[in-house]
Structures are given as C-alpha cells and as structure tokens.
Design a protein around this motif. Sequence first.
Motif, PDB file in Angstrom:
ATOM      1  N   PHE A  67      -4.758  30.504 -37.146  1.00 28.77           N
ATOM      2  CA  PHE A  67      -5.268  29.710 -38.270  1.00 28.77           C
ATOM      3  C   PHE A  67      -4.770  28.268 -38.169  1.00 28.77           C
ATOM      4  CE2 PHE A  67      -5.033  27.770 -42.405  1.00 28.77           C
ATOM      5  CZ  PHE A  67      -6.322  27.968 -42.880  1.00 28.77           C
ATOM      6  N   ILE A  68      -3.498  28.091 -37.864  1.00 28.68           N
ATOM      7  CA  ILE A  68      -2.921  26.744 -37.766  1.00 28.68           C
ATOM      8  C   ILE A  68      -3.596  25.950 -36.652  1.00 28.68           C
ATOM      9  CG2 ILE A  68      -0.818  25.447 -37.214  1.00 28.68           C
ATOM     10  CD1 ILE A  68       0.708  27.820 -38.616  1.00 28.68           C
ATOM     11  N   ARG A  69      -3.870  26.576 -35.516  1.00 26.80           N
ATOM     12  CA  ARG A  69      -4.564  25.875 -34.421  1.00 26.80           C
ATOM     13  C   ARG A  69      -5.962  25.437 -34.844  1.00 26.80           C
ATOM     14  NH1 ARG A  69      -2.278  29.856 -31.321  1.00 26.80           N
ATOM     15  NH2 ARG A  69      -4.227  31.003 -31.133  1.00 26.80           N
ATOM     16  N   ARG A  70      -6.647  26.289 -35.562  1.00 26.61           N
ATOM     17  CA  ARG A  70      -8.023  25.973 -35.976  1.00 26.61           C
ATOM     18  C   ARG A  70      -8.087  24.929 -37.087  1.00 26.61           C
ATOM     19  NH1 ARG A  70     -10.812  31.949 -36.318  1.00 26.61           N
ATOM     20  NH2 ARG A  70     -10.990  32.296 -34.083  1.00 26.61           N
ATOM     21  N   HIS A  71      -7.076  24.930 -37.956  1.00 29.08           N
ATOM     22  CA  HIS A  71      -7.135  24.079 -39.158  1.00 29.08           C
ATOM     23  C   HIS A  71      -5.808  23.356 -39.372  1.00 29.08           C
ATOM     24  CE1 HIS A  71     -10.824  26.239 -40.049  1.00 29.08           C
ATOM     25  NE2 HIS A  71     -10.164  27.366 -39.879  1.00 29.08           N
ATOM     26  N   ALA A  72      -5.319  22.687 -38.355  1.00 27.84           N
ATOM     27  CA  ALA A  72      -3.991  22.073 -38.384  1.00 27.84           C
ATOM     28  C   ALA A  72      -3.805  21.085 -39.531  1.00 27.84           C
ATOM     29  CB  ALA A  72      -3.715  21.391 -37.049  1.00 27.84           C
ATOM     30  N   ASP A  73      -4.849  20.375 -39.905  1.00 31.98           N
ATOM     31  CA  ASP A  73      -4.728  19.350 -40.949  1.00 31.98           C
ATOM     32  C   ASP A  73      -5.057  19.860 -42.349  1.00 31.98           C
ATOM     33  OD1 ASP A  73      -4.020  17.486 -39.029  1.00 31.98           O
ATOM     34  OD2 ASP A  73      -6.092  16.896 -38.665  1.00 31.98           O
TER      35      ASP A  73
END
Length: 89
Positions: A67-73
């Motif tokens: 999830f963090i890789r896909r939506h880091a911001d």
Amino acid sequence: MLFGIFLALSLSNMNLAGQTGSSEIVSSRPDKVIEAVMEKPGDPEKAIEAEYQALKSRGTRKALELFIRRHADHPLAEQAREDIRRLGK
C-alpha cells in the motif's frame, strides 16, 4: 464491459459510428440508433481507502508495504507505516 458491447454489436450486426466523437452506436438499419452510456467513474478516495482496508485486513507487513509503495504521498500511507510499527511490537 467492453466485451459485452462487442458481443452485442456482433450479434446484432451493428457497426460503431465513425471517428466523429459521437457516443451513438449506429445500426446497419438507418432507422435504429442506440445511445451508448458509460458508467460514472468511482470516487478515487474511496477506492484508496478500500484498498487500504483490504490490505490492512491481511495483517502482514508485506501487504502494508505494498500500500505504501502504491500510495506513498497519501495520508493513509502514514497510517500504514504506523500499522507496520505496531506489527513489529
């Protein structure tokens, strides 16, 4: 959905309108015109929230990192980082 449209077109012997930007599908019979309707796009925020909940429910560090890789911001990325910290304890 597109497959269904193409199947319907081939079964009813219809052709798509030319490159005019028209949203009409024109039949081989000039007296029959069908209006093509597209679904409204979904709310992207709700889609991201649903993805977060689905990955969080797996309960794994790997899912949260995805999830963090896909939506880091995205603000939920910080929540995912916090979830990872809690998993480590």
